[in-house]
Design a protein around this motif. Structure first.
Motif, short mmCIF file in Angstrom:
data_model
loop_
_atom_site.label_atom_id
_atom_site.label_comp_id
_atom_site.label_asym_id
_atom_site.label_seq_id
_atom_site.Cartn_x
_atom_site.Cartn_y
_atom_site.Cartn_z
N HIS A 88 0.85 -1.19 0.00
CA HIS A 88 0.00 0.00 0.00
C HIS A 88 0.88 1.24 0.00
O HIS A 88 1.89 1.29 0.71
CB HIS A 88 -0.90 0.03 1.23
CG HIS A 88 -1.69 -1.22 1.44
ND1 HIS A 88 -2.88 -1.48 0.79
CD2 HIS A 88 -1.45 -2.31 2.23
CE1 HIS A 88 -3.34 -2.65 1.17
NE2 HIS A 88 -2.49 -3.18 2.03
N VAL A 89 0.48 2.23 -0.79
CA VAL A 89 1.20 3.51 -0.84
C VAL A 89 0.17 4.63 -0.73
O VAL A 89 -0.80 4.67 -1.51
CB VAL A 89 2.01 3.66 -2.14
CG1 VAL A 89 2.79 4.96 -2.12
CG2 VAL A 89 2.95 2.47 -2.34
N PHE A 90 0.36 5.52 0.24
CA PHE A 90 -0.60 6.59 0.50
C PHE A 90 0.05 7.96 0.34
O PHE A 90 1.20 8.15 0.74
CB PHE A 90 -1.13 6.51 1.94
CG PHE A 90 -1.77 5.22 2.33
CD1 PHE A 90 -3.13 5.02 2.16
CD2 PHE A 90 -1.02 4.20 2.90
CE1 PHE A 90 -3.74 3.83 2.54
CE2 PHE A 90 -1.61 3.00 3.29
CZ PHE A 90 -2.97 2.81 3.11
N ASP A 91 -0.69 8.90 -0.20
CA ASP A 91 -0.36 10.32 -0.06
C ASP A 91 -1.47 10.96 0.77
O ASP A 91 -2.66 10.82 0.43
CB ASP A 91 -0.27 11.01 -1.43
CG ASP A 91 1.14 10.97 -1.99
OD1 ASP A 91 2.10 11.09 -1.20
OD2 ASP A 91 1.31 10.82 -3.22
N THR A 92 -1.10 11.63 1.85
CA THR A 92 -2.10 12.24 2.71
C THR A 92 -2.86 13.36 2.01
O THR A 92 -3.97 13.70 2.40
CB THR A 92 -1.47 12.81 3.98
OG1 THR A 92 -0.43 13.74 3.61
CG2 THR A 92 -0.88 11.71 4.85
N HIS A 93 -2.25 13.92 0.94
CA HIS A 93 -2.89 14.99 0.18
C HIS A 93 -2.09 15.19 -1.10
O HIS A 93 -1.04 14.56 -1.30
CB HIS A 93 -2.93 16.29 1.00
CG HIS A 93 -1.57 16.83 1.36
ND1 HIS A 93 -0.77 16.24 2.31
CD2 HIS A 93 -0.87 17.89 0.89
CE1 HIS A 93 0.36 16.91 2.42
NE2 HIS A 93 0.34 17.91 1.56
N LEU A 94 -2.58 16.04 -1.98
CA LEU A 94 -1.84 16.39 -3.19
C LEU A 94 -0.78 17.42 -2.80
O LEU A 94 -1.11 18.57 -2.47
CB LEU A 94 -2.77 16.96 -4.25
CG LEU A 94 -2.08 17.20 -5.60
CD1 LEU A 94 -1.91 15.89 -6.36
CD2 LEU A 94 -2.87 18.18 -6.46
N HIS A 95 0.46 17.03 -2.82
CA HIS A 95 1.54 17.88 -2.32
C HIS A 95 1.84 19.04 -3.27
O HIS A 95 1.73 18.90 -4.50
CB HIS A 95 2.81 17.05 -2.13
CG HIS A 95 2.65 15.95 -1.13
ND1 HIS A 95 2.71 16.18 0.23
CD2 HIS A 95 2.42 14.62 -1.27
CE1 HIS A 95 2.53 15.04 0.87
NE2 HIS A 95 2.35 14.07 -0.01
N ALA A 96 2.27 20.16 -2.67
CA ALA A 96 2.64 21.33 -3.46
C ALA A 96 4.07 21.78 -3.21
O ALA A 96 4.59 22.62 -3.94
CB ALA A 96 1.69 22.50 -3.16
N ASP A 97 4.72 21.22 -2.19
CA ASP A 97 6.07 21.66 -1.85
C ASP A 97 7.14 20.69 -2.32
O ASP A 97 8.32 21.04 -2.38
CB ASP A 97 6.19 21.84 -0.34
CG ASP A 97 6.08 20.50 0.37
OD1 ASP A 97 5.05 19.83 0.17
OD2 ASP A 97 7.01 20.13 1.10
#
Length: 375
Positions: free
Chosen positions: A167-176
């Motif tokens: 499983h691979v998660f991104d907590t949000h769409l990153h901008a930095d």
């Protein structure tokens, strides 16, 4: 005397082990003031290299002789030249291999703690950028949260631990920073999760990361549970791992809180940010250990090299969690925003899958400090 090479990994160990070192940074003053190598016991002297072309004798009295001396520049070349000049005066001296470019890219994996059924939780500390990624391991399986773009680091670490990334998660769409999550999933066959409210403009497939989604790692009872926590972005999602750890993404940091403006919606999202921090998180157990996706200052790093703190302690100590008046909170957040991250609009486009810059372009996009917090 001798000029030695020091790698970013060696510098990182000095930061984590709280060692002393003197850094001569030969970049221009603006670059140094914006972003430098920090350690609890590091001292700095910033003299642009072009001011030293006629010799280094005048700066020698400013450099202590009882500490290792490291010369740093943007990409290596200038630091090698100045280090050679210093060595000719009779000093041993180091230069940073790859310069600040290599420092920006290095990741140090540090064990945070043990989990149910013999599981482990690791934090990948990107000291030069302030990014924090995570790997949860249990019974031959692994889950990764908020991976940065250096996919080989995570894949090789999983191989070392003899686990399969499921499983691979991104907590949000990153901008930095540029996410490596989708690429890791493609390489390993893992499931890639992204909050759908952040994914309206993406051009690739993903599995929706929804509130209260629970994923089991391994055959034990080790669980990763999702908690909808908007405010930094409209889709921002936190994770509770094994009932012990709260992975807050870019919502809550050790010494600051998330900024709500990177999609141009600060006035709209600041209310969501307060709702998450002052209601959703307040309903959680105070003994949870907060593990954020970033840090801003060296003081946030613990003696063991991790960035982590008990949620109850943050309720008492973090100023962003102690502004009782909602109007004051809104003003504090929206009127004290730091400068925008470098190339954040382009980084968002990369993370949407809409543009595919090469490695060198990605490196240039990410150069500079972390700016995801309001402090």
């Amino acid at each position: 005397m001798t000029v030695y090479k020091m790698t970013a990994a060696q510098v990182a160990r000095k930061v984590i082990e709280n060692k002393k070192m003197f850094i001569l940074d030969v970049r221009n003053h603006n670059a140094f003031e914006d972003w430098k190598i920090e350690g609890h016991q590091f001292q700095h002297l910033n003299i642009p290299y072009f001011e030293l072309l006629d010799g280094v004798d005048e700066i020698l009295p400013k450099i202590p002789t009882d500490q290792e001396l490291l010369v740093v520049c943007a990409k290596e070349g200038s630091s090698v030249m100045i280090a050679d000049m210093i060595s000719q005066t009779g000093r041993d001296v180091y230069y940073l291999e790859g310069g600040m470019k290599s420092w920006s890219m290095y990741l140090e994996p540090i064990k945070v703690g043990d989990l149910t059924g013999g599981g482990e939780l690791y934090q990948f500390v990107r000291l030069g950028k302030g990014c924090l990624s995570y790997m949860v391991i249990s019974e031959g399986e692994a889950a990764i949260i908020d991976a940065v773009r250096f996919t080989d680091v995570f894949i090789n670490f999983a191989k070392e631990k003899n686990v399969t990334i499921k499983h691979v998660f991104d907590t949000h769409l990153h901008a930095d920073h540029i996410s490596g999550g989708r690429q890791i999933a493609e390489i390993t066959g893992a499931t890639y999760y992204l909050p759908p409210k952040d994914a309206e403009d993406v051009v690739f497939g993903y599995t929706a990361l929804e509130d209260e989604l629970t994923v089991q790692i391994g055959a034990s009872q080790l669980e990763v549970g999702a908690l909808y926590s908007p405010g930094h972005t409209i889709g921002s999602t936190s994770f509770i791992v094994d009932g012990k750890y709260l992975l807050t993404g870019d919502i809550l940091f050790i010494d600051s809180i998330g900024r709500p403006d990177l999609a141009g919606k600060a006035e709209d999202w600041v209310g969501d940010l307060r709702e998450t921090l002052y209601r959703r998180y307040r309903e959680l157990a105070e003994d949870l250990i907060v593990l954020p996706a970033h840090f801003m200052i060296i003081d946030e790093i613990n003696e063991d090299g991790t960035v982590a703190k008990r949620l109850g302690d943050l309720f008492n100590e973090n100023h962003g969690l102690n502004i009782a008046d909602e109007k004051e909170f809104r003003q504090t957040v929206t009127e004290h925003l730091p400068p925008q991250p470098n190339a954040y609009q382009q980084i968002r486009q990369v993370n949407m899958g809409r543009v595919t810059p090469d490695d060198e372009e990605q490196t240039e996009m990410e150069i500079g400090p972390n700016r995801c917090a309001v402090r």
